[in-house]
Design an enzyme around this catalytic site. Sequence first.
Site, PDB file in Angstrom:
ATOM      1  N   CYS A 160       0.887  -1.456   0.041  1.00 40.22           N
ATOM      2  CA  CYS A 160      -0.096  -0.002  -0.333  1.00 40.22           C
ATOM      3  C   CYS A 160       0.700   1.258  -0.413  1.00 40.22           C
ATOM      4  CB  CYS A 160      -1.225  -0.191   0.603  1.00 40.22           C
ATOM      5  SG  CYS A 160      -0.293   0.568   2.893  1.00 40.22           S
ATOM      6  N   HIS A 200      -0.465  11.271  15.637  1.00 37.63           N
ATOM      7  CA  HIS A 200      -1.142  10.975  14.632  1.00 37.63           C
ATOM      8  C   HIS A 200      -0.140  10.372  13.812  1.00 37.63           C
ATOM      9  CE1 HIS A 200      -3.306  10.283  11.165  1.00 37.63           C
ATOM     10  NE2 HIS A 200      -2.589  10.407  10.406  1.00 37.63           N
ATOM     11  N   HIS A 230      -4.099   5.092  10.068  1.00 37.89           N
ATOM     12  CA  HIS A 230      -5.074   4.840   9.325  1.00 37.89           C
ATOM     13  C   HIS A 230      -5.449   3.493   9.475  1.00 37.89           C
ATOM     14  CE1 HIS A 230      -5.787   8.558   8.474  1.00 37.89           C
ATOM     15  NE2 HIS A 230      -6.187   8.802   8.827  1.00 37.89           N
ATOM     16  N   ASP A 232      -8.778  -5.012   6.029  1.00 40.99           N
ATOM     17  CA  ASP A 232      -8.540  -5.542   4.876  1.00 40.99           C
ATOM     18  C   ASP A 232      -6.967  -6.592   4.986  1.00 40.99           C
ATOM     19  OD1 ASP A 232      -6.561  -3.420   5.272  1.00 40.99           O
ATOM     20  OD2 ASP A 232      -7.344  -2.937   2.439  1.00 40.99           O
ATOM     21  N   ARG A 256      -5.364  -3.400   9.174  1.00 35.20           N
ATOM     22  CA  ARG A 256      -4.194  -3.264   8.529  1.00 35.20           C
ATOM     23  C   ARG A 256      -3.893  -1.703   9.465  1.00 35.20           C
ATOM     24  NH1 ARG A 256      -3.296   0.023   4.260  1.00 35.20           N
ATOM     25  NH2 ARG A 256      -6.006  -0.756   3.322  1.00 35.20           N
ATOM     26  N   CYS A 278      -1.858   0.971   9.142  1.00 37.39           N
ATOM     27  CA  CYS A 278      -1.031   1.377   8.143  1.00 37.39           C
ATOM     28  C   CYS A 278      -0.633   2.751   8.627  1.00 37.39           C
ATOM     29  CB  CYS A 278      -2.090   2.229   6.461  1.00 37.39           C
ATOM     30  SG  CYS A 278      -1.641   2.791   5.371  1.00 37.39           S
TER      31      CYS A 278
END
Length: 156
Positions: A86, A124, A127, A131, A139, A141
């Site tokens: 990704c 932060h 996210h 999936d 996941r 990410c």
Amino acid sequence: MAIFIAASCQQQPTNPINKMSNDKITKTDAEWQKELTPDQYHILREKGTEPAYTGEYTNNFAKGKYVCGACGYELFTSDMKFESHCGWPSFDKEVGIGDRVIKKKDVSFGMVRTEIMCARCGGHLGHIFDDGPTATGQRYCVNSLSIKFIPDTVKK
């Protein structure tokens, strides 16, 4: 004498590192700007995102742990990392019992996602998506700029 020793042992924290690391960190924007690079500040404090496939840890599969880039709180280990294709480092779970990462609904940019943030400093990270290809189905990410990698050291 035995009573004193037992009492003093009971007063010692069983794991002082974890106790200390769970303490919340609150700083002003000016303090964060002094401690972080401009790019780190943008990601961690302004909820930015680094471009896909540009992060330092996207293709890092060395053994070690990943800590928050702002406060050093341990978040993930290399055993939790997988290749998701990704463009960002991906993990299937967090360290501990689900208390290292805060999850919050994010409706920015016309999408509905779940933002993940460091539970210690609120930085932060990225996210989380449902999936993932592993047994957890998750996941995480994560932006490389929001974490730091600490390699395992082998004692000889």
